[in-house]
Design a protein around this motif. Structure first.
Motif, PDB file in Angstrom:
ATOM      1  N   GLU A  53      16.036  -2.336  -5.460  1.00 40.01           N
ATOM      2  CA  GLU A  53      15.732  -1.313  -4.457  1.00 40.01           C
ATOM      3  C   GLU A  53      16.991  -0.624  -3.957  1.00 40.01           C
ATOM      4  O   GLU A  53      16.966   0.571  -3.652  1.00 40.01           O
ATOM      5  CB  GLU A  53      14.970  -1.938  -3.292  1.00 40.01           C
ATOM      6  N   ALA A  85       8.318  -6.551  -5.882  1.00 45.51           N
ATOM      7  CA  ALA A  85       6.873  -6.281  -5.805  1.00 45.51           C
ATOM      8  C   ALA A  85       6.613  -5.259  -4.704  1.00 45.51           C
ATOM      9  O   ALA A  85       6.125  -5.579  -3.620  1.00 45.51           O
ATOM     10  CB  ALA A  85       6.105  -7.570  -5.552  1.00 45.51           C
ATOM     11  N   THR A  86       6.981  -3.995  -4.987  1.00 48.57           N
ATOM     12  CA  THR A  86       6.785  -2.917  -4.025  1.00 48.57           C
ATOM     13  C   THR A  86       6.035  -1.768  -4.689  1.00 48.57           C
ATOM     14  O   THR A  86       6.028  -1.645  -5.928  1.00 48.57           O
ATOM     15  CB  THR A  86       8.128  -2.378  -3.488  1.00 48.57           C
ATOM     16  N   GLU A  87       5.445  -0.927  -3.867  1.00 49.34           N
ATOM     17  CA  GLU A  87       4.720   0.242  -4.400  1.00 49.34           C
ATOM     18  C   GLU A  87       5.673   1.193  -5.121  1.00 49.34           C
ATOM     19  O   GLU A  87       5.310   1.771  -6.141  1.00 49.34           O
ATOM     20  CB  GLU A  87       3.970   0.967  -3.278  1.00 49.34           C
ATOM     21  N   ASN A 122       3.533 -14.152   0.294  1.00 48.16           N
ATOM     22  CA  ASN A 122       3.442 -12.745  -0.107  1.00 48.16           C
ATOM     23  C   ASN A 122       2.307 -12.491  -1.092  1.00 48.16           C
ATOM     24  O   ASN A 122       2.380 -11.565  -1.893  1.00 48.16           O
ATOM     25  CB  ASN A 122       4.778 -12.305  -0.710  1.00 48.16           C
ATOM     26  N   GLU A 123       1.273 -13.313  -1.037  1.00 49.16           N
ATOM     27  CA  GLU A 123       0.197 -13.242  -2.022  1.00 49.16           C
ATOM     28  C   GLU A 123      -0.402 -11.843  -2.155  1.00 49.16           C
ATOM     29  O   GLU A 123      -0.535 -11.324  -3.269  1.00 49.16           O
ATOM     30  CB  GLU A 123      -0.920 -14.238  -1.687  1.00 49.16           C
ATOM     31  N   LYS A 124      -0.767 -11.221  -1.060  1.00 46.48           N
ATOM     32  CA  LYS A 124      -1.443  -9.924  -1.124  1.00 46.48           C
ATOM     33  C   LYS A 124      -0.589  -8.881  -1.844  1.00 46.48           C
ATOM     34  O   LYS A 124      -1.064  -8.190  -2.745  1.00 46.48           O
ATOM     35  CB  LYS A 124      -1.795  -9.450   0.284  1.00 46.48           C
ATOM     36  N   ARG A 125       0.684  -8.792  -1.463  1.00 42.03           N
ATOM     37  CA  ARG A 125       1.577  -7.800  -2.063  1.00 42.03           C
ATOM     38  C   ARG A 125       1.845  -8.100  -3.534  1.00 42.03           C
ATOM     39  O   ARG A 125       1.775  -7.215  -4.391  1.00 42.03           O
ATOM     40  CB  ARG A 125       2.891  -7.760  -1.277  1.00 42.03           C
ATOM     41  N   ILE A 126       2.144  -9.363  -3.840  1.00 43.49           N
ATOM     42  CA  ILE A 126       2.451  -9.734  -5.228  1.00 43.49           C
ATOM     43  C   ILE A 126       1.237  -9.512  -6.121  1.00 43.49           C
ATOM     44  O   ILE A 126       1.347  -8.923  -7.201  1.00 43.49           O
ATOM     45  CB  ILE A 126       2.944 -11.194  -5.313  1.00 43.49           C
ATOM     46  N   ARG A 127       0.084  -9.946  -5.670  1.00 44.44           N
ATOM     47  CA  ARG A 127      -1.123  -9.777  -6.491  1.00 44.44           C
ATOM     48  C   ARG A 127      -1.469  -8.307  -6.688  1.00 44.44           C
ATOM     49  O   ARG A 127      -1.911  -7.908  -7.762  1.00 44.44           O
ATOM     50  CB  ARG A 127      -2.289 -10.537  -5.883  1.00 44.44           C
ATOM     51  N   SER A 128      -1.259  -7.494  -5.680  1.00 40.53           N
ATOM     52  CA  SER A 128      -1.539  -6.065  -5.791  1.00 40.53           C
ATOM     53  C   SER A 128      -0.657  -5.417  -6.857  1.00 40.53           C
ATOM     54  O   SER A 128      -1.133  -4.666  -7.715  1.00 40.53           O
ATOM     55  CB  SER A 128      -1.317  -5.385  -4.434  1.00 40.53           C
ATOM     56  N   VAL A 129       0.642  -5.721  -6.822  1.00 40.78           N
ATOM     57  CA  VAL A 129       1.566  -5.146  -7.813  1.00 40.78           C
ATOM     58  C   VAL A 129       1.292  -5.726  -9.195  1.00 40.78           C
ATOM     59  O   VAL A 129       1.248  -4.990 -10.184  1.00 40.78           O
ATOM     60  CB  VAL A 129       3.033  -5.354  -7.375  1.00 40.78           C
TER      61      VAL A 129
END
Length: 163
Positions: A53, A85-87, A122-129
């Protein structure tokens, strides 16, 4: 295991610190594409770059140049893009289309990645990415702590590999 073909590992080479040297010197050399070419000539089948980043070594232009240079009729290797794991990184990966993406934690003050992803925190963010990458046809590895629980979670979430 019976009925499972053994997979022979290929050598993967991370060329980030070639870029670190270039950035420290403030010069256009050493050249990352040439570093990738030399790594493949030496037996590598995969080239890894980490677009952080903070862009401390690999730059956006490097990602584009390496992506354009690798392929069956060019430098015969696959690209592994290490990323947070970012947008923002998900958008870059979707645009770049590496064969592999490895999700890694990033801390501004670390010199290099020092530990695995905090999967549960960080489950939600990692799984989303992870899901976004897989929907784009990109195979995903997770950089995890060496624990059975982390391996089980990675598998349950659909990771193709762990590091």
């Amino acid at each position: 295991m019976k009925g499972v073909e053994p997979v022979l590992p290929q050598l993967g080479i991370n060329i980030d610190h070639v870029a670190t040297l270039r950035q420290l010197r403030g010069t256009p050399y050493p050249d990352l594409v040439e570093a990738a070419r030399l790594a493949v000539a030496g037996g590598a089948g995969q080239i890894t770059i980490h677009l952080r980043e903070d862009r401390r070594h690999i730059q956006d232009a490097d990602v584009k140049a390496i992506r354009e240079a690798l392929g069956p009729k060019k430098i015969p290797a696959v690209l592994n893009l290490e990323m947070a794991a970012t947008e923002e990184m998900l958008r870059i990966a979707r645009r770049t289309r590496p064969e592999w993406a490895c999700l890694v934690p990033e801390k501004r003050r670390e010199v290099t990645t020092e530990g695995g992803l905090a999967l549960e925190k960080n489950e939600k963010r990692i799984r989303s990415v992870l899901d976004g990458l897989k929907k784009s046809g990109i195979r995903v590895s997770l950089f995890i702590e060496p624990s059975a629980k982390a391996v089980r979670l990675s598998r349950a979430w659909g990771a193709d590999a762990v590091e």
